[in-house]
Design a protein around this motif. Structure first.
Motif, PDB file in Angstrom:
ATOM      1  N   LEU A 226      70.869  82.311  95.616  1.00 10.54           N
ATOM      2  CA  LEU A 226      72.316  82.424  96.002  1.00 10.54           C
ATOM      3  C   LEU A 226      73.366  83.206  95.152  1.00 10.54           C
ATOM      4  O   LEU A 226      74.057  83.704  95.407  1.00 10.54           O
ATOM      5  N   ALA A 227      73.071  83.103  93.740  1.00 12.22           N
ATOM      6  CA  ALA A 227      73.661  83.799  92.626  1.00 12.22           C
ATOM      7  C   ALA A 227      73.560  85.177  92.734  1.00 12.22           C
ATOM      8  O   ALA A 227      74.156  86.149  92.274  1.00 12.22           O
ATOM      9  N   SER A 228      72.394  85.774  93.459  1.00 16.21           N
ATOM     10  CA  SER A 228      72.190  86.954  92.940  1.00 16.21           C
ATOM     11  C   SER A 228      73.144  88.141  93.462  1.00 16.21           C
ATOM     12  O   SER A 228      73.166  89.256  92.710  1.00 16.21           O
ATOM     13  N   THR A 229      74.060  87.738  94.624  1.00 16.40           N
ATOM     14  CA  THR A 229      74.871  88.812  94.862  1.00 16.40           C
ATOM     15  C   THR A 229      76.221  88.644  94.066  1.00 16.40           C
ATOM     16  O   THR A 229      77.116  89.558  94.170  1.00 16.40           O
ATOM     17  N   CYS A 230      76.421  87.160  93.468  1.00 18.16           N
ATOM     18  CA  CYS A 230      77.641  87.179  92.945  1.00 18.16           C
ATOM     19  C   CYS A 230      78.179  87.899  91.552  1.00 18.16           C
ATOM     20  O   CYS A 230      77.284  88.504  90.669  1.00 18.16           O
ATOM     21  N   GLN A 231      79.339  88.515  91.616  1.00 17.19           N
ATOM     22  CA  GLN A 231      79.657  89.591  90.647  1.00 17.19           C
ATOM     23  C   GLN A 231      80.590  89.136  89.503  1.00 17.19           C
ATOM     24  O   GLN A 231      81.063  89.540  88.492  1.00 17.19           O
ATOM     25  N   THR A 232      80.381  87.624  89.588  1.00 14.73           N
ATOM     26  CA  THR A 232      81.302  86.737  88.498  1.00 14.73           C
ATOM     27  C   THR A 232      82.574  87.404  88.097  1.00 14.73           C
ATOM     28  O   THR A 232      83.091  87.276  87.161  1.00 14.73           O
ATOM     29  N   CYS A 233      83.386  87.692  89.477  1.00 15.89           N
ATOM     30  CA  CYS A 233      84.592  88.486  89.113  1.00 15.89           C
ATOM     31  C   CYS A 233      85.673  87.310  89.145  1.00 15.89           C
ATOM     32  O   CYS A 233      86.837  87.370  88.592  1.00 15.89           O
ATOM     33  N   GLY A 234      85.420  85.924  89.454  1.00  8.67           N
ATOM     34  CA  GLY A 234      86.311  84.847  89.380  1.00  8.67           C
ATOM     35  C   GLY A 234      87.387  84.592  90.321  1.00  8.67           C
ATOM     36  O   GLY A 234      88.341  83.844  90.279  1.00  8.67           O
ATOM     37  N   ILE A 235      87.351  85.523  91.575  1.00  7.98           N
ATOM     38  CA  ILE A 235      88.512  85.556  92.347  1.00  7.98           C
ATOM     39  C   ILE A 235      88.405  83.967  92.974  1.00  7.98           C
ATOM     40  O   ILE A 235      89.297  83.437  93.538  1.00  7.98           O
ATOM     41  N   CYS A 236      87.096  83.556  93.101  1.00  8.62           N
ATOM     42  CA  CYS A 236      87.128  82.134  93.763  1.00  8.62           C
ATOM     43  C   CYS A 236      87.829  80.953  93.180  1.00  8.62           C
ATOM     44  O   CYS A 236      88.460  80.144  93.564  1.00  8.62           O
ATOM     45  N   THR A 237      87.656  81.309  91.790  1.00 11.01           N
ATOM     46  CA  THR A 237      88.394  80.154  90.977  1.00 11.01           C
ATOM     47  C   THR A 237      89.736  80.511  90.894  1.00 11.01           C
ATOM     48  O   THR A 237      90.648  79.472  90.787  1.00 11.01           O
ATOM     49  N   TYR A 238      90.354  81.758  91.162  1.00 10.70           N
ATOM     50  CA  TYR A 238      91.641  81.802  91.035  1.00 10.70           C
ATOM     51  C   TYR A 238      92.552  81.435  92.391  1.00 10.70           C
ATOM     52  O   TYR A 238      93.699  81.046  92.306  1.00 10.70           O
TER      53      TYR A 238
END
Lengths: 340, 280
Positions: A226-238
């Motif tokens: 699941l995490a393989s495509t995550c860019q850890t950009c953080g927009i989800c948290t924002y």
């Protein structure tokens, strides 16, 4: 019952903004969010009461993106520390949805319970009146009901408004709500009206039993995939109405400065990086897993409800299409017996 | 923006303290003794609890309080590892700092009463255990035999040398075992790592509580050794470390599973630790 005619909505907003700073959902340029009605520009801004969710949630009204905590003077030989915060003016959030109201209830759990009361938050929260807008037509990415949120009965609401077509039913729920009703006076009419019927959800998330099941899935290979495509950009948290994690930072010049807190994101590696270099969640997969487990398991263990209210903003905002509904369903359907 | 005093006690705002003494413990560990301006301690702590030390304007860091001496001072033993601690190691007596706390649960001093105590520490890991060790000495009749096993990279890296070599061995019914990683000239004591030394000493598990703190790799092997020696998960206590900002379980970052190390910890027994995801 009290009815608010849509033809009078601007009069109502003008009236409510007399005694409080009034925040309403507006489209402004490429963005949409809750903005002060005083800043409304006829012609360029668009009132978004009929839209389900504006891009940015109203969380900054009770929990600002940056907030001064205290100021200091002195260079070490003498130090003076003075607590500061923006004087909390009375505020009204008008037209937020059940998901966002439920997210504020999650903030209440975090900031006001478990031994310590966060007085910065409490001051803002106490001075905020919530006019929540009940939902009857779930949008393409809505799944609040699956997360235990009733879209037709928003929690934490001082007033609930219900759209009947050309008007809203105005239902005051608390003393704060009664004060707004009184302030509106004749702008509220008294008529018979019927609440709409809730339409079926388009997103089907099956969260039942997921928090419990996740306890045994910390090491599941699913997270890596699941995490393989995550860019850890953080927009989800924002964009998330319920993400509240914050950092504490300092700003200084010469012998004075102030310490403030600001939004942080668990998706960033600095979030848990310790002096000396050790980082318990140094890779993307660990941070990804922690975020979803916080939302779906850890918060639930601590506060008895998930830290996701089903607004769907992260699904829309994610640049690589990570979808929390799919993750919930994947956990629900996972056959963990073969791996155990 | 209007600026005014809040009437409420705000747990996020530090009080001002003055550094009344600084002592070199090792080449990279200093002890800082602080008291409130005008005297007294900024707050009372129990052994194992934490204090957030603010060096203005550089930064804030969370440290275990190594000891509270009555209403006289708080003692922090702080290793130089990063930006803030580098600056902190440059200050002199008389410097004023911010301190807020106390945070965290602390050691279960009540539940341990009547037990024999085995303290196992490596490096700066002795700093948090020291508060419990000294508490046991202060309430000597409440605790049984006390054994302290402590190791460091070298003799120079041993913290609290006067206590280790002079004071503590003279306490009633107390044994202090010290080891360093490698042989060095002038050292005729034990050489080797803490877990191996522990197995060599082999303190019987019956009626005992083991309290462990040190570098993660030391903790890992010590826990394995203790298990091998017959210690149950309830008999083993450790204190965890995570990055912290607020200290009151709100800012999010110090979680291991649903537990916040700053609030629910930092002290857990092994049975509790085994319930948590293996992120500690």
């Amino acid at each position: 019952m009290p009815i608010l005619s849509k033809s009078k909505i601007k009069d109502v907003l003008n009236q409510l903004s007399q005694n409080a700073e009034l925040f309403v959902p507006l489209a402004r340029g490429d963005e949409s969010g809750f903005y002060s009605w005083n800043s409304y520009q006829e012609g360029s801004d668009r009132l978004m009461l009929d839209a389900l969710n504006v891009l940015l949630p109203p969380k900054s009204i009770v929990f600002p993106q940056t907030e001064r905590m205290y100021s200091f003077t002195g260079n070490g030989t003498t130090v003076e520390i003075k607590e500061t915060f923006e004087s909390p003016q009375p505020r009204i959030i008008f037209g937020l949805r059940a998901c966002d109201a439920a997210a504020i209830a999650c903030f209440d759990d975090v900031f006001l319970t478990m031994g310590f009361v966060d007085s910065f938050y409490q001051a803002r929260r106490d001075n905020t009146t919530i006019v929540a807008h009940a939902c009857y037509q779930p949008g393409a990415n809505c799944f609040c009901e699956a997360m235990g949120v009733d879209p037709t009965e928003p929690v934490n609401a001082d007033v609930i408004i219900r759209d009947t077509g050309d008007s809203y039913i105005w239902e005051s729920k608390t003393d704060k709500g009664e004060k707004l009703s009184a302030a509106l006076g004749a702008l509220l009419e008294n008529k018979e009206a019927k609440s709409p019927q809730l339409q079926p959800f388009k997103q089907q998330a099956n969260y039942e039993g997921v928090a419990e099941k996740l306890k045994g899935m910390f090491e599941d290979p699913m997270w890596e995939e699941l995490a393989s495509t995550c860019q850890t950009c953080g927009i989800c948290t924002y964009v998330c109405p319920s993400c509240y994690c914050f950092d504490i930072q300092v700003k200084s010049w010469g012998d004075e400065g102030y310490r403030f807190r600001c939004y942080d994101s668990c998706m960033y590696s600095e979030y848990t990086l310790m002096a000396g270099g050790h980082n318990p969640r140094s890779n993307e997969q660990e941070r990804f897993r922690n975020r979803f487990l916080h939302k779906l398991q850890f918060f639930s263990e601590r506060y008895g409800k998930p830290l996701c209210t089903g607004c769907g903003r992260c699904i829309v905002a994610c640049p690589v299409g990570i979808n929390i509904v799919q993750i919930i369903n994947q956990v629900k359907e996972a056959d963990t017996s073969v791996r155990a | 923006m209007s600026e005014h005093k809040c009437n409420c006690e705000n747990p996020l705002v530090p009080g001002v303290v003055e550094v009344i003494d600084i002592k070199d413990e090792t080449p990279d560990v200093k002890s800082f003794f602080v008291r409130s301006i005008g005297g007294g301690v900024p707050f009372d702590v129990m052994p194992g609890q934490l204090g957030m030390v603010s060096l203005l304007p550089v930064g804030e860091g969370m440290y275990s309080v190594s000891w509270q001496e009555e209403q006289e001072y708080l003692h922090f033993a702080i290793k130089r590892v990063g930006l803030m601690t580098n600056e902190l190691h440059r200050i002199e007596v008389g410097h004023q700092l911010g301190v807020r706390g106390p945070y965290g649960n602390g050691f279960p001093v009540e539940e341990c009463k009547g037990k024999d105590m085995l303290f196992i520490a490596g490096g700066i890991g002795l700093a948090p255990l020291r508060s419990f060790i000294k508490y046991c000495f202060k309430h000597r009749q409440d605790y049984g035999k006390i054994q302290i096993i402590y190791g460091s990279r070298s003799y120079a890296d041993l913290c609290f040398k006067d206590e280790l070599f002079e004071k503590w061995p003279q306490e009633k019914d107390t044994e202090v075992y010290i080891t360093i990683d490698n042989p060095e000239e002038g050292w005729d004591g034990h050489v080797g790592f803490v877990p191996a030394y522990l197995e060599e000493i082999n303190p019987a598990a019956a009626g005992k509580i083991a309290v462990v703190c040190g570098p993660p790799v030391m903790i890992k092997f010590v826990l394995q050794s203790l298990e091998k020696m017959g210690y149950t998960d309830e008999q083993v206590i450790s204190t965890l470390e995570m990055r912290m900002k607020c200290g009151i379980g709100k800012c999010g970052r110090c979680n291991v599973g649903s537990q916040y190390i700053c609030l629910d910890g930092p002290v857990f027994n092994l049975a509790q630790l085994k319930q948590l995801p293996p992120e500690w």
